[in-house]
Write a protein that holds these residues in place. Structure first.
Motif, PDB file in Angstrom:
ATOM      1  N   VAL A   1      33.283   2.483  -8.584  1.00  0.00           N
ATOM      2  CA  VAL A   1      32.478   3.100  -9.634  1.00  0.00           C
ATOM      3  C   VAL A   1      31.458   1.128  -9.090  1.00  0.00           C
ATOM      4  CG1 VAL A   1      30.705   2.690 -11.697  1.00  0.00           C
ATOM      5  CG2 VAL A   1      33.123   4.058 -11.288  1.00  0.00           C
ATOM      6  N   ILE A   2      31.571   1.336  -7.411  1.00  0.00           N
ATOM      7  CA  ILE A   2      30.997  -0.054  -7.357  1.00  0.00           C
ATOM      8  C   ILE A   2      29.769  -0.037  -6.279  1.00  0.00           C
ATOM      9  CG2 ILE A   2      32.467  -0.304  -5.763  1.00  0.00           C
ATOM     10  CD1 ILE A   2      32.732  -3.186  -6.512  1.00  0.00           C
ATOM     11  N   SER A   3      28.063   0.292  -7.027  1.00  0.00           N
ATOM     12  CA  SER A   3      27.055   0.583  -6.442  1.00  0.00           C
ATOM     13  C   SER A   3      26.727  -0.885  -5.437  1.00  0.00           C
ATOM     14  CB  SER A   3      26.033   1.353  -7.213  1.00  0.00           C
ATOM     15  OG  SER A   3      24.849   1.442  -6.244  1.00  0.00           O
ATOM     16  N   GLY A   4      26.786  -1.582  -6.944  1.00  0.00           N
ATOM     17  CA  GLY A   4      26.089  -2.490  -5.857  1.00  0.00           C
ATOM     18  C   GLY A   4      25.918  -3.833  -8.051  1.00  0.00           C
ATOM     19  N   PRO A   5      25.600  -5.028  -7.356  1.00  0.00           N
ATOM     20  CA  PRO A   5      25.533  -6.064  -8.424  1.00  0.00           C
ATOM     21  C   PRO A   5      24.060  -5.557  -9.385  1.00  0.00           C
ATOM     22  CG  PRO A   5      25.140  -7.018  -7.191  1.00  0.00           C
ATOM     23  CD  PRO A   5      26.079  -5.867  -6.351  1.00  0.00           C
ATOM     24  N   ALA A   6      23.630  -5.451 -10.115  1.00  0.00           N
ATOM     25  CA  ALA A   6      22.513  -4.784 -10.946  1.00  0.00           C
ATOM     26  C   ALA A   6      21.137  -6.191 -11.412  1.00  0.00           C
ATOM     27  CB  ALA A   6      22.301  -3.400 -12.138  1.00  0.00           C
ATOM     28  N   GLN A   7      20.694  -5.746 -10.767  1.00  0.00           N
ATOM     29  CA  GLN A   7      19.670  -6.913 -11.137  1.00  0.00           C
ATOM     30  C   GLN A   7      18.864  -6.272 -12.965  1.00  0.00           C
ATOM     31  OE1 GLN A   7      19.367  -9.216  -9.630  1.00  0.00           O
ATOM     32  NE2 GLN A   7      20.484  -8.463  -7.452  1.00  0.00           N
ATOM     33  N   SER A   8      17.567  -6.925 -13.628  1.00  0.00           N
ATOM     34  CA  SER A   8      17.104  -6.452 -14.990  1.00  0.00           C
ATOM     35  C   SER A   8      16.038  -6.691 -14.085  1.00  0.00           C
ATOM     36  CB  SER A   8      17.534  -7.495 -16.347  1.00  0.00           C
ATOM     37  OG  SER A   8      19.161  -7.165 -15.873  1.00  0.00           O
ATOM     38  N   TYR A   9      15.111  -5.857 -14.952  1.00  0.00           N
ATOM     39  CA  TYR A   9      13.700  -6.025 -14.733  1.00  0.00           C
ATOM     40  C   TYR A   9      13.321  -5.963 -16.233  1.00  0.00           C
ATOM     41  CZ  TYR A   9      15.069  -4.916  -9.854  1.00  0.00           C
ATOM     42  OH  TYR A   9      15.208  -6.025  -8.319  1.00  0.00           O
ATOM     43  N   LEU A  10      12.227  -6.169 -16.699  1.00  0.00           N
ATOM     44  CA  LEU A  10      12.129  -5.682 -18.053  1.00  0.00           C
ATOM     45  C   LEU A  10       9.862  -4.894 -18.149  1.00  0.00           C
ATOM     46  CD1 LEU A  10      11.634  -7.026 -20.760  1.00  0.00           C
ATOM     47  CD2 LEU A  10       9.612  -8.980 -19.989  1.00  0.00           C
ATOM     48  N   LEU A  11      10.655  -4.027 -18.398  1.00  0.00           N
ATOM     49  CA  LEU A  11       9.241  -2.974 -18.723  1.00  0.00           C
ATOM     50  C   LEU A  11       8.457  -3.376 -19.758  1.00  0.00           C
ATOM     51  CD1 LEU A  11      11.444   0.098 -18.299  1.00  0.00           C
ATOM     52  CD2 LEU A  11      10.363  -1.124 -16.740  1.00  0.00           C
ATOM     53  N   GLY A  12       6.874  -2.485 -19.906  1.00  0.00           N
ATOM     54  CA  GLY A  12       5.897  -3.188 -20.358  1.00  0.00           C
ATOM     55  C   GLY A  12       6.382  -3.156 -22.125  1.00  0.00           C
ATOM     56  N   ASN A  13       7.873  -2.152 -21.883  1.00  0.00           N
ATOM     57  CA  ASN A  13       7.899  -2.458 -24.054  1.00  0.00           C
ATOM     58  C   ASN A  13       8.883  -2.660 -24.604  1.00  0.00           C
ATOM     59  OD1 ASN A  13       9.734  -0.978 -22.644  1.00  0.00           O
ATOM     60  ND2 ASN A  13       9.848   1.222 -24.352  1.00  0.00           N
ATOM     61  N   ASN A  14       8.989  -3.875 -23.927  1.00  0.00           N
ATOM     62  CA  ASN A  14      10.542  -4.797 -24.332  1.00  0.00           C
ATOM     63  C   ASN A  14      11.820  -4.370 -24.199  1.00  0.00           C
ATOM     64  OD1 ASN A  14       9.097  -7.418 -24.241  1.00  0.00           O
ATOM     65  ND2 ASN A  14       8.112  -6.424 -26.436  1.00  0.00           N
ATOM     66  N   THR A  15      11.393  -3.380 -23.316  1.00  0.00           N
ATOM     67  CA  THR A  15      12.975  -2.748 -22.735  1.00  0.00           C
ATOM     68  C   THR A  15      13.584  -3.434 -21.071  1.00  0.00           C
ATOM     69  OG1 THR A  15      11.865  -0.595 -22.421  1.00  0.00           O
ATOM     70  CG2 THR A  15      12.844  -0.998 -24.363  1.00  0.00           C
ATOM     71  N   THR A  16      14.583  -3.062 -20.902  1.00  0.00           N
ATOM     72  CA  THR A  16      15.027  -3.401 -19.194  1.00  0.00           C
ATOM     73  C   THR A  16      15.250  -2.342 -19.128  1.00  0.00           C
ATOM     74  OG1 THR A  16      16.795  -4.004 -20.832  1.00  0.00           O
ATOM     75  CG2 THR A  16      15.669  -5.777 -20.019  1.00  0.00           C
ATOM     76  N   LEU A  17      15.737  -2.308 -17.379  1.00  0.00           N
ATOM     77  CA  LEU A  17      15.575  -1.748 -16.822  1.00  0.00           C
ATOM     78  C   LEU A  17      16.800  -2.286 -15.706  1.00  0.00           C
ATOM     79  CD1 LEU A  17      15.417   1.597 -15.407  1.00  0.00           C
ATOM     80  CD2 LEU A  17      13.131   0.449 -13.301  1.00  0.00           C
ATOM     81  N   GLY A  18      18.064  -1.073 -15.583  1.00  0.00           N
ATOM     82  CA  GLY A  18      18.319  -2.447 -14.157  1.00  0.00           C
ATOM     83  C   GLY A  18      19.223  -1.133 -12.994  1.00  0.00           C
ATOM     84  N   PHE A  19      19.250  -1.879 -12.195  1.00  0.00           N
ATOM     85  CA  PHE A  19      19.839  -1.564 -10.598  1.00  0.00           C
ATOM     86  C   PHE A  19      20.053  -1.964  -9.928  1.00  0.00           C
ATOM     87  CE2 PHE A  19      14.949  -0.231 -11.242  1.00  0.00           C
ATOM     88  CZ  PHE A  19      14.857  -1.015 -10.141  1.00  0.00           C
ATOM     89  N   PRO A  20      20.701  -1.537  -9.131  1.00  0.00           N
ATOM     90  CA  PRO A  20      21.526  -2.455  -7.643  1.00  0.00           C
ATOM     91  C   PRO A  20      19.952  -2.573  -6.999  1.00  0.00           C
ATOM     92  CG  PRO A  20      22.489  -1.285  -7.887  1.00  0.00           C
ATOM     93  CD  PRO A  20      21.659  -0.646  -8.363  1.00  0.00           C
ATOM     94  N   ALA A  21      19.490  -4.248  -6.352  1.00  0.00           N
ATOM     95  CA  ALA A  21      19.040  -4.231  -5.394  1.00  0.00           C
ATOM     96  C   ALA A  21      19.038  -4.606  -4.121  1.00  0.00           C
ATOM     97  CB  ALA A  21      18.063  -5.361  -5.827  1.00  0.00           C
ATOM     98  N   ARG A  22      20.900  -3.665  -3.872  1.00  0.00           N
ATOM     99  CA  ARG A  22      21.361  -4.140  -2.580  1.00  0.00           C
ATOM    100  C   ARG A  22      22.289  -3.369  -3.314  1.00  0.00           C
ATOM    101  NH1 ARG A  22      20.009  -7.723   1.350  1.00  0.00           N
ATOM    102  NH2 ARG A  22      17.984  -8.756   1.296  1.00  0.00           N
TER     103      ARG A  22
END
Length: 474
Positions: free
Chosen positions: A407-428
């Motif tokens: 379970v090591i896809s990659g370090p997750a980056q966080s991104y802010l959505l318009g309703n003040n929730t956060t989306l996270g996923f690896p950019a690498r």
């Protein structure tokens, strides 16, 4: 705050902030709709409703920033979202003739426009379900990535209102199949399923013991043809889940078979299990250190623990116990590796096109100059696997126990959505020091020493015993 992700992570959930790496330079992306995918610059404000515009932002954010977004077939995400939309309609008894999947062509912008048009027609007819449908759709789109480090964090009620620091929630037991490996690597044969630890709560009240074999969960087998089934997920309920779980058990020592129903709830955990670092001396000259997660400063705490054990004696080795370690900060994993090797590559973080950033050891960390044994299991995930693969590939120690979680896809980056929730996923995407893929595969031990139900019942630790034997014969 609840994190919806494709793999649960036990302690890793507590370390979610540490798992989020700083956003890369391309962390701000203009989408086709003119919205922005950006890393949070400050704590988000109060959460507002999830709308189709928020879903659109997330969709284009994934396509523009996810490590394989450039080659991703976006139709798979929209299909996953539409399936969830129709299922939510059915659950609420409100199916509609208009709820038909639009034809998708592979053109990302055109497919989104077709999806949005149908979505709006549906939700306009059931305005009372609009919030539920939006949440279900976005959760499914994120899950459609099939990425164990992809998540959408939004408020579903948070923690139990009566919980206190140190309280646990759930059935009060741990099993040999826990956390991320169930969903992150479901094809692994780990039968039999058995209790490894009773922490309190309903499991303790019902008299369960380590070593008790779980033959069925809610009437379903935990394994079919060597593969873990979804039934296992019921062993790890998260608040507000409160549905009782019925277990069929076998105690090998007596041959007793019985059934018990456990209701999830709050329970008080042993405070020692909450310590990130625990240490003791074994055989008068071997430092044993258990690290439960790569929390901030955890490497420094490991070094201090070994230093204290070293005072007044000559150590002949270190046993680092990473079993149950759900991960955390990649930086801490690198610093811990650096105490055993300098001038080495610990991992690569790569784009889908093969452009990689190199993670090197931190050579400001003082070398310990001690032989190393690392205990691993199927719950060693993420940063734990970063460390374990570096130990194995660089030849700086031996792994003892069982394969890690994968379970090591990659370090997750966080991104802010318009309703003040956060989306996270690896950019690498993460690769080991030998450029090998670890995600969904795991790191195999140098010495395979699994725990058995009889070992658990008797309080034996065969992996630790093997590690001590290896150190004594070095």
């Amino acid at each position: 705050m609840t994190v919806i992700r494709t793999a649960t992570a036990g302690l890793a959930l507590l370390l979610a902030a540490a798992c989020t790496a700083p956003a890369p330079p391309r962390s701000q992306t203009n989408t086709a709709a003119g919205t922005v995918c950006a890393a949070p610059q400050a704590p988000p404000g109060a959460e507002t409703a999830t709308t189709i515009d928020v879903i659109e932002q997330a969709y284009f954010c994934i396509l523009g920033t996810y490590y394989s977004g450039a080659t991703l077939d976006a139709r798979s995400l929209l299909s996953a979202g539409f399936i969830a939309l129709t299922q939510e309609l059915n659950r609420n008894g409100r199916d509609l003739p208009e709820a038909t999947m639009p034809a998708l062509t592979g053109d990302r912008k055109a497919d989104w426009a077709a999806f949005e048009a149908v979505y709006r027609r549906i939700t306009d007819q059931v305005p009372d379900l609009r919030d539920k449908l939006a949440v279900a759709t976005l959760e499914a789109i994120v899950a459609g990535l099939g990425d164990n480090h992809a998540h959408w964090a939004h408020d579903l009620g948070g923690r139990h209102p009566d919980s206190y620091d140190g309280d646990g929630y759930g059935l009060g037991l741990q099993a040999n199949v826990n956390g991320p490996q169930v969903e992150g690597n479901p094809g692994v044969a780990l039968a039999p399923l058995f209790v490894t630890e009773v922490q309190g709560g309903a499991a303790q009240a019902a008299g369960l013991r380590p070593g008790d074999i779980i033959e069925s969960i809610n009437g379903s087998a935990p394994f079919i043809e060597g593969k873990a089934t979804p039934a296992i997920e019921a062993l790890n309920p998260q608040y507000p889940q409160a549905r009782p779980v019925r277990l069929r058990l076998l105690r090998q020592s007596t041959g007793r078979r019985w059934s018990v129903t456990l209701k999830p709830g709050l329970y008080q955990r042993d405070l020692t299990t909450l310590q990130v670092v625990q240490s003791k001396l074994l055989d008068d000259n071997i430092a044993y250190v258990r690290l439960r997660g790569f929390a901030p400063d955890s490497a420094t705490r490991v070094f201090k623990a070994i230093s204290r054990l070293r005072t007044g004696r000559t150590l002949t080795g270190v046993v680092l116990d990473l079993r149950g370690n759900g991960g955390g900060s990649p930086r801490e994993a690198i610093r811990l590796v650096s105490a055993f090797a300098h001038g080495k590559v610990t991992a690569y973080q790569c784009t889908v096109e093969g452009r990689c950033e190199t993670s090197w050891t931190d050579d400001t960390v003082e070398l310990l100059n001690l032989p190393l044994m690392v205990l691993t299991d199927r719950s060693c995930a993420s940063a734990c696997e970063h460390f374990s693969s570096a130990v194995k590939d660089l030849g700086i120690g031996r792994l003892v126990g069982t394969r890690t979680a994968g379970v090591i896809s990659g370090p997750a980056q966080s991104y802010l959505l318009g309703n003040n929730t956060t989306l996270g996923f690896p950019a690498r995407h993460h690769l080991g020091p030998n450029r090998e893929v670890i995600d969904r595969i795991g790191v195999p031990p140098d010495h395979h020493v699994p725990l058995t139900p009889r070992d658990a019942a008797a309080g034996r630790d065969p992996a630790l015993a093997k590690a001590l034997t290896l150190l004594l014969h070095k």
